[in-house]
Scaffold this active site. Structure first.
Site, PDB file in Angstrom:
ATOM      1  N   PHE A  72       0.832  -1.201   0.000  1.00  0.00           N
ATOM      2  CA  PHE A  72       0.000   0.000   0.000  1.00  0.00           C
ATOM      3  C   PHE A  72       0.870   1.256   0.000  1.00  0.00           C
ATOM      4  O   PHE A  72       0.549   2.241  -0.671  1.00  0.00           O
ATOM      5  CB  PHE A  72      -0.928  -0.018   1.228  1.00  0.00           C
ATOM      6  CG  PHE A  72      -1.670   1.261   1.461  1.00  0.00           C
ATOM      7  CD1 PHE A  72      -2.778   1.585   0.686  1.00  0.00           C
ATOM      8  CD2 PHE A  72      -1.281   2.142   2.453  1.00  0.00           C
ATOM      9  CE1 PHE A  72      -3.476   2.765   0.903  1.00  0.00           C
ATOM     10  CE2 PHE A  72      -1.969   3.327   2.675  1.00  0.00           C
ATOM     11  CZ  PHE A  72      -3.069   3.636   1.892  1.00  0.00           C
ATOM     12  N   GLU A  73       1.982   1.216   0.746  1.00  0.00           N
ATOM     13  CA  GLU A  73       2.880   2.372   0.841  1.00  0.00           C
ATOM     14  C   GLU A  73       3.915   2.407  -0.277  1.00  0.00           C
ATOM     15  O   GLU A  73       4.839   3.206  -0.241  1.00  0.00           O
ATOM     16  CB  GLU A  73       3.569   2.377   2.206  1.00  0.00           C
ATOM     17  CG  GLU A  73       2.599   2.648   3.338  1.00  0.00           C
ATOM     18  CD  GLU A  73       3.261   2.700   4.701  1.00  0.00           C
ATOM     19  OE1 GLU A  73       4.433   2.257   4.844  1.00  0.00           O
ATOM     20  OE2 GLU A  73       2.610   3.183   5.639  1.00  0.00           O
ATOM     21  N   GLU A  94       4.482   1.594  15.630  1.00  0.00           N
ATOM     22  CA  GLU A  94       5.216   1.350  14.391  1.00  0.00           C
ATOM     23  C   GLU A  94       4.257   1.277  13.206  1.00  0.00           C
ATOM     24  O   GLU A  94       4.487   1.913  12.180  1.00  0.00           O
ATOM     25  CB  GLU A  94       6.036   0.067  14.509  1.00  0.00           C
ATOM     26  CG  GLU A  94       6.769  -0.328  13.253  1.00  0.00           C
ATOM     27  CD  GLU A  94       7.781   0.705  12.778  1.00  0.00           C
ATOM     28  OE1 GLU A  94       8.102   0.687  11.570  1.00  0.00           O
ATOM     29  OE2 GLU A  94       8.258   1.530  13.560  1.00  0.00           O
ATOM     30  N   ASN A 136      -0.755  10.107   2.919  1.00  0.00           N
ATOM     31  CA  ASN A 136      -1.787   9.218   3.460  1.00  0.00           C
ATOM     32  C   ASN A 136      -2.796  10.028   4.279  1.00  0.00           C
ATOM     33  O   ASN A 136      -2.805   9.988   5.510  1.00  0.00           O
ATOM     34  CB  ASN A 136      -1.150   8.107   4.290  1.00  0.00           C
ATOM     35  CG  ASN A 136      -2.131   7.009   4.632  1.00  0.00           C
ATOM     36  OD1 ASN A 136      -3.331   7.161   4.487  1.00  0.00           O
ATOM     37  ND2 ASN A 136      -1.602   5.897   5.111  1.00  0.00           N
ATOM     38  N   TYR A 172      -5.338  10.131  12.844  1.00  0.00           N
ATOM     39  CA  TYR A 172      -4.424  10.524  13.913  1.00  0.00           C
ATOM     40  C   TYR A 172      -4.811  11.878  14.506  1.00  0.00           C
ATOM     41  O   TYR A 172      -4.798  12.049  15.716  1.00  0.00           O
ATOM     42  CB  TYR A 172      -2.985  10.526  13.418  1.00  0.00           C
ATOM     43  CG  TYR A 172      -2.542   9.173  12.885  1.00  0.00           C
ATOM     44  CD1 TYR A 172      -3.039   7.991  13.409  1.00  0.00           C
ATOM     45  CD2 TYR A 172      -1.639   9.081  11.835  1.00  0.00           C
ATOM     46  CE1 TYR A 172      -2.652   6.754  12.911  1.00  0.00           C
ATOM     47  CE2 TYR A 172      -1.241   7.843  11.343  1.00  0.00           C
ATOM     48  CZ  TYR A 172      -1.755   6.688  11.875  1.00  0.00           C
ATOM     49  OH  TYR A 172      -1.362   5.476  11.388  1.00  0.00           O
TER      50      TYR A 172
END
Length: 151
Positions: free
Chosen positions: A26-27, A80, A121, A128
């Protein structure tokens, strides 16, 4: 469908490793993953993890973390990776995993909770910020990926 958020065990490592690889894809960084399932077993004392598990025992999300120490604040919690499979996004699992992480950090009397997020993202940044994080854009990551190159 009922989803349980629970502490991961070693038997969950194959599913967690699969999620790690999904997240890397995905990243756009799957080629950078050098971790292995065997390495996770060998280094199991270095991290902890919670998983989101369906009634059918499918692990569809995870939050992998460790404790660290920052000289300016003391004991800290480092998230993480928080990842939810694409088909399960938008159902509140990310928020539930984040709430569990905040609960753990508080119970452990951590003075700081830190994580990193890719600048593109936006869905993660929104989660967040909704959870109370401030996104600081002033620091750069500095890594050495092959410590053996100094031999």
């Amino acid at each position: 469908m009922n989803i349980e958020i629970r502490k991961a065990t070693e038997k969950d490592f194959p599913a967690i490793y699969g999620l790690i690889r999904e997240l890397a894809e995905f990243e756009k960084g799957l080629d950078k993953v050098s971790n292995t399932l065997e390495q996770m077993h060998e280094q199991k004392d270095c991290f902890e993890c919670f998983v989101a598990e369906t009634e059918d025992n499918e692990i569809v999300g995870m939050a992998l973390y460790f404790f660290t120490y920052y000289t300016w604040v003391g004991k800290s919690f480092y998230l993480e990776d928080l990842y939810v499979k694409e088909a399960w996004r938008g159902k509140g699992l990310g928020t539930r995993l984040m709430d569990k992480m905040i609960e753990v950090a508080k119970a452990e009397k951590c003075k700081r909770f830190r994580l990193q997020v890719l600048h593109w993202n936006q869905a993660a940044i929104n989660l967040y910020e909704k959870s109370g994080f401030t996104v600081d854009k002033t620091w750069y990551n500095c890594d050495i990926h092959d410590l053996h190159s100094f031999d």
